[in-house]
Write a protein that holds these residues in place. Structure first.
Motif, PDB file in Angstrom:
ATOM      1  N   SER A 216       8.838 -11.129   3.904  1.00 22.26           N
ATOM      2  CA  SER A 216       8.344 -10.029   4.731  1.00 22.26           C
ATOM      3  C   SER A 216       9.230  -8.797   4.591  1.00 22.26           C
ATOM      4  O   SER A 216       8.732  -7.671   4.493  1.00 22.26           O
TER       5      SER A 216
ATOM      6  N   VAL B 243       8.496  -7.320   1.163  1.00 24.17           N
ATOM      7  CA  VAL B 243       7.183  -6.670   1.148  1.00 24.17           C
ATOM      8  C   VAL B 243       7.230  -5.347   1.902  1.00 24.17           C
ATOM      9  O   VAL B 243       6.732  -4.322   1.422  1.00 24.17           O
TER      10      VAL B 243
ATOM     11  N   TRP C 113       2.681 -11.345  -4.196  1.00 21.32           N
ATOM     12  CA  TRP C 113       3.441 -10.638  -3.160  1.00 21.32           C
ATOM     13  C   TRP C 113       3.280  -9.122  -3.303  1.00 21.32           C
ATOM     14  O   TRP C 113       3.356  -8.402  -2.304  1.00 21.32           O
ATOM     15  N   THR C 114       3.028  -8.678  -4.528  1.00 23.39           N
ATOM     16  CA  THR C 114       2.799  -7.247  -4.727  1.00 23.39           C
ATOM     17  C   THR C 114       1.525  -6.793  -4.014  1.00 23.39           C
ATOM     18  O   THR C 114       1.430  -5.665  -3.530  1.00 23.39           O
TER      19      THR C 114
ATOM     20  N   ALA D 167       0.502  -8.159  -1.219  1.00 27.57           N
ATOM     21  CA  ALA D 167       0.899  -8.079   0.196  1.00 27.57           C
ATOM     22  C   ALA D 167       1.577  -6.745   0.482  1.00 27.57           C
ATOM     23  O   ALA D 167       1.361  -6.138   1.535  1.00 27.57           O
ATOM     24  N   ALA D 168       2.392  -6.283  -0.471  1.00 24.41           N
ATOM     25  CA  ALA D 168       3.051  -4.981  -0.309  1.00 24.41           C
ATOM     26  C   ALA D 168       2.030  -3.850  -0.308  1.00 24.41           C
ATOM     27  O   ALA D 168       2.144  -2.893   0.472  1.00 24.41           O
TER      28      ALA D 168
ATOM     29  N   THR E 230      -3.534  -8.567   4.906  1.00 21.25           N
ATOM     30  CA  THR E 230      -2.725  -9.332   3.950  1.00 21.25           C
ATOM     31  C   THR E 230      -3.344 -10.684   3.642  1.00 21.25           C
ATOM     32  O   THR E 230      -3.500 -11.064   2.479  1.00 21.25           O
TER      33      THR E 230
ATOM     34  N   THR F 103       2.985 -15.526  -0.947  1.00 21.37           N
ATOM     35  CA  THR F 103       2.353 -14.461  -0.163  1.00 21.37           C
ATOM     36  C   THR F 103       2.449 -14.716   1.344  1.00 21.37           C
ATOM     37  O   THR F 103       1.881 -13.954   2.118  1.00 21.37           O
TER      38      THR F 103
ATOM     39  N   THR G  42       3.856 -14.204   4.500  1.00 21.62           N
ATOM     40  CA  THR G  42       4.761 -13.339   5.234  1.00 21.62           C
ATOM     41  C   THR G  42       4.984 -13.903   6.643  1.00 21.62           C
ATOM     42  O   THR G  42       4.449 -14.960   6.987  1.00 21.62           O
TER      43      THR G  42
END
Length: 231
Positions: free
Chosen positions: A13, A16, A91-92, A94-95, A166, A177, A179
């Motif tokens: 988290s 991100v 994860w990108t 999620a960002a 997300t 992913t 978070t």
């Protein structure tokens, strides 16, 4: 003490949220400048689009991101074909979702700071022959810096707490992913996960309170600066 899975969710988290703010901040400053200073037809539409994520249900925003940036989407498909890169279920992604959700808060804080700057200061620099870029770097940016920081902090806090967009865009994959909010949701779905969920909820409250307090302190600093200038 946080367990390994809880710590992984917390670190992810933080990663991100940091990437989301760092990547969106230049765009936030540019859009805030456009909305505060430009006198163009149709700016109301730009303003509406910027604030749309605050109005739409987060799940809808996540679904729109999936349609646009998924492998079969117009943007996501192009990125995958050209560079082999994809946002979906990474994860990108999620960002990206966190950046989109926090962007309206960032832009609003920066825009208010820009509107508080006396245009005559910029005009005076222009009469001395300074370019627009030089005026922004030496006059505008130092004056709006507290607002920029406040916008970044608000966007960071929003990114740390983002859930709906997300989980719709990148799912809830542990270690990839998942978070903080997604981990809390996952722990609440399994027997005996209440204690882990409670610990992560406490961490979320501490982070959010810290962000709000920091933003409030900066806002007071801006108000004091404006009051001193007006006086």
């Amino acid at each position: 003490m946080l367990g390994p899975e809880e710590l992984t969710a917390l670190l992810l988290s933080l990663k991100v949220a940091t990437v989301a703010v760092a990547a969106s901040l230049p765009f936030g400053v540019a859009v805030a400048l456009l909305l505060a200073r430009a006198r163009l037809p149709g700016l109301w539409l730009v303003n509406a689009l910027v604030h749309l994520p605050l109005i739409l249900p987060p799940v809808v925003t996540g679904y729109m991101l999936l349609l646009s940036f998924g492998r079969k989407g117009p943007v996501g498909g192009l990125l995958y074909d050209l560079f082999g890169f994809t946002f979906a279920f990474r994860w990108t992604g999620a960002a990206l979702a966190a950046a989109v959700m926090g962007f309206p808060l960032m832009v609003r804080a920066i825009r208010l700071a820009i509107e508080a700057v006396d245009p005559k200061l910029e005009e005076a620099a222009a009469t001395l022959g300074a370019s627009r870029l030089a005026i922004f770097a030496t006059v505008t940016l130092p004056l709006i810096l507290p607002g920029v920081i406040a916008g970044g902090i608000l966007a960071f806090a929003k990114a740390m707490g983002e859930f709906g967009a997300t989980i719709t865009f990148v799912s809830n994959i542990p270690g990839q992913t998942q978070t903080l909010p997604s981990a809390i949701y996952a722990f609440l779905q399994v027997p005996g996960g209440e204690s882990s969920a409670a610990r992560l909820a406490l961490v979320s409250v501490v982070v959010a309170m810290g962000a709000v307090l920091a933003s409030e302190l900066i806002a007071r600093r801006v108000a004091a600066r404006i009051g001193g200038r007006d006086g």
